[in-house]
Design a protein around this motif. Structure first.
Motif, PDB file in Angstrom:
ATOM      1  N   UNK B 131      68.616 119.018  56.230  1.00 34.12           N
ATOM      2  CA  UNK B 131      69.156 120.246  55.638  1.00 34.12           C
ATOM      3  C   UNK B 131      69.152 120.153  54.115  1.00 34.12           C
ATOM      4  N   UNK B 135      67.347 122.452  51.203  1.00 37.42           N
ATOM      5  CA  UNK B 135      68.057 122.963  50.034  1.00 37.42           C
ATOM      6  C   UNK B 135      67.269 122.705  48.753  1.00 37.42           C
ATOM      7  N   UNK B 155      70.835 131.386  49.329  1.00 38.80           N
ATOM      8  CA  UNK B 155      70.522 130.826  50.643  1.00 38.80           C
ATOM      9  C   UNK B 155      70.960 129.367  50.717  1.00 38.80           C
ATOM     10  N   UNK B 156      70.899 128.662  49.589  1.00 37.10           N
ATOM     11  CA  UNK B 156      71.395 127.284  49.579  1.00 37.10           C
ATOM     12  C   UNK B 156      72.889 127.254  49.873  1.00 37.10           C
ATOM     13  N   UNK B 157      73.636 128.238  49.348  1.00 39.51           N
ATOM     14  CA  UNK B 157      75.067 128.297  49.631  1.00 39.51           C
ATOM     15  C   UNK B 157      75.304 128.509  51.131  1.00 39.51           C
ATOM     16  N   UNK B 158      74.516 129.408  51.739  1.00 32.65           N
ATOM     17  CA  UNK B 158      74.694 129.641  53.175  1.00 32.65           C
ATOM     18  C   UNK B 158      74.338 128.394  53.976  1.00 32.65           C
ATOM     19  N   UNK B 159      73.288 127.666  53.526  1.00 35.79           N
ATOM     20  CA  UNK B 159      72.928 126.434  54.244  1.00 35.79           C
ATOM     21  C   UNK B 159      74.035 125.406  54.128  1.00 35.79           C
ATOM     22  N   UNK B 160      74.685 125.327  52.951  1.00 38.43           N
ATOM     23  CA  UNK B 160      75.822 124.408  52.798  1.00 38.43           C
ATOM     24  C   UNK B 160      76.911 124.747  53.812  1.00 38.43           C
ATOM     25  N   UNK B 161      77.195 126.049  53.968  1.00 38.85           N
ATOM     26  CA  UNK B 161      78.223 126.480  54.918  1.00 38.85           C
ATOM     27  C   UNK B 161      77.859 126.073  56.338  1.00 38.85           C
ATOM     28  N   UNK B 162      76.604 126.385  56.725  1.00 40.76           N
ATOM     29  CA  UNK B 162      76.175 126.073  58.089  1.00 40.76           C
ATOM     30  C   UNK B 162      76.197 124.569  58.320  1.00 40.76           C
ATOM     31  N   UNK B 163      75.819 123.789  57.274  1.00 37.79           N
ATOM     32  CA  UNK B 163      75.814 122.331  57.431  1.00 37.79           C
ATOM     33  C   UNK B 163      77.228 121.814  57.652  1.00 37.79           C
TER      34      UNK B 163
END
Lengths: 207, 194
Positions: B131, B135, B155-163
């Motif tokens: 992940x 990013x 989108x990086x912020x959303x990936x941080x959330x999902x991670x």
């Protein structure tokens, strides 16, 4: 007193390249340590180094907000959760590996060779994936913009999050809430009559 | 490449020498690429015959051979191969290609670790690595292709959330399985076998 402007230092070519190669070497080495260290707890702590290095890369890419969020969420939060999980689960995999190696060393040579091919298969898949992606990156001519990211990029991010991207933002908050409740439900201690010995697993019943 | 066959029969000195020879081979490969890219017109010629790909294939085969026949240290061989391959692939390219190549390499390492590990927690750590590689990719595109809009950051912020959500739920599942089966070995989870 002279202050060094990090933003200017980063946008000059040579300093950026040197910093990039230093951080990249650190991240690659530590991530190989994470996947191949025999001691899982040590691998968990090496993960902090990988995430810290990647956060440094984000600074080089002028993404200050993501870099600091990376330090907060990954390098502190997720690594802490991983290490706590490692301490709660007590893996005795080292003994099992030693047993398997003892079995493997008594096999005939041809079987040993075939076994090493089977063990190398994940490496082959990862190798092919890397080279394919690299060839795609190399042959593509991206339309690069010459301008740099403005100093008010955090304001731009905040405005976008609350206007254009407010719906995904709300969904993300709902997702986090659901994940929180789900994690508590899953990890909650069950009522077991005998708390000292874990319950007999399904595997022993089915085999 | 794990070759348990010749590990016991080789002395530490032989293993060290084999690892050192491997480092010299990889350094020679990097030096060839460096000489090519600094000479005029060399970079284009190198690209046209795919020299960097063949060199990377060569150092991979050399690493496997030294590991299998002379029992060179496994971790050292992996590190030298990845660093050498990264240098071979990125010397003389623009910064964007460098970042994207690093992202691809970290993704491949995470993929390898995810398939190879037997400890379930280590599998989750490898997924976090993958992940993070994604990013890096997003932030690189935001920096070099779309500096005004910084869409990649969002989108990086959303990936941080999902991670974060994935780590919490995944580790809770691992904990629950450990409580029930008393193991975190991926080879012994057969709850979802059929």
């Amino acid at each position: 007193m002279e202050f060094v402007n990090v933003q200017e230092l980063v946008s000059t070519g040579v300093a950026e390249a040197l910093a990039f190669y230093f951080i990249a070497a650190l991240a690659i080495t530590l991530s190989i340590g994470v996947i191949s260290d025999k001691n899982v707890i040590r691998a968990g702590f090496l993960l902090i180094g990988v995430f810290g290095g990647i956060s440094g890369l984000f600074f080089l890419l002028q993404a200050q907000f993501i870099a600091l969020a990376q330090v907060m969420i990954y390098a502190v939060g997720i690594t802490l959760v991983v290490v706590i999980a490692l301490m709660l689960t007590n893996p005795r995999l080292q003994n099992e590996e030693a047993e398997e190696e003892a079995i493997a060393s008594s096999e005939p040579a041809l079987l040993k060779f075939l076994d090493s091919i089977r063990n190398g298969f994940p490496g082959l898949v990862a190798w092919i994936a890397f080279v394919t992606v690299y060839m795609a990156i190399r042959s593509e001519h991206w339309e690069q913009s010459t301008q740099t990211i403005g100093e008010d990029n955090i304001a731009v991010i905040g405005r976008a999050l609350t206007t254009d991207y407010s719906l995904p933002f709300e969904f993300a908050s709902v997702l986090l809430l659901a994940a929180l409740i789900g994690a508590i439900m899953l990890a909650k201690a069950e009522k077991v009559e005998d708390t000292d010995t874990p319950r007999e697993g399904i595997e022993s019943g089915s085999n | 490449m794990e070759a348990t066959s010749s590990v016991e029969t080789r002395s530490d000195f032989t293993r060290f020498i084999a690892t050192f020879i491997y480092a010299v081979i990889v350094a020679a490969g990097v030096a060839i690429v460096f000489a090519k890219t600094t000479s005029p017109g060399g970079a284009r010629q190198m690209m046209s015959i795919d020299l960097d790909i063949w060199l990377f294939a060569g150092i991979t085969v050399a690493g496997i051979a030294l590991r299998y026949f002379f029992a060179a240290y496994s971790e050292a061989v992996k590190v030298i191969a990845c660093l050498g391959g990264f240098l071979i692939f990125t010397i003389g390219h623009d910064p964007m290609t460098r970042y994207l190549t690093l992202s691809a390499l970290l993704f491949a390492i995470g993929m390898y670790g995810m398939v190879k590990s037997r400890n379930a927690v280590r599998v989750l750590m490898s997924i976090e690595l993958m992940l993070n590689a994604v990013n890096i990719n997003l932030i690189t595109f935001a920096r070099y292709v779309d500096p005004a809009g910084v869409k990649g950051h969002l989108f990086a912020i959303f990936i941080l959330t999902v991670a974060a959500a994935e780590a919490a739920v995944g580790l809770a599942i691992v904990l629950s399985i450990y409580r029930n089966l008393a193991t975190v070995d991926m080879d012994r989870f057969n709850l979802l076998r059929w």
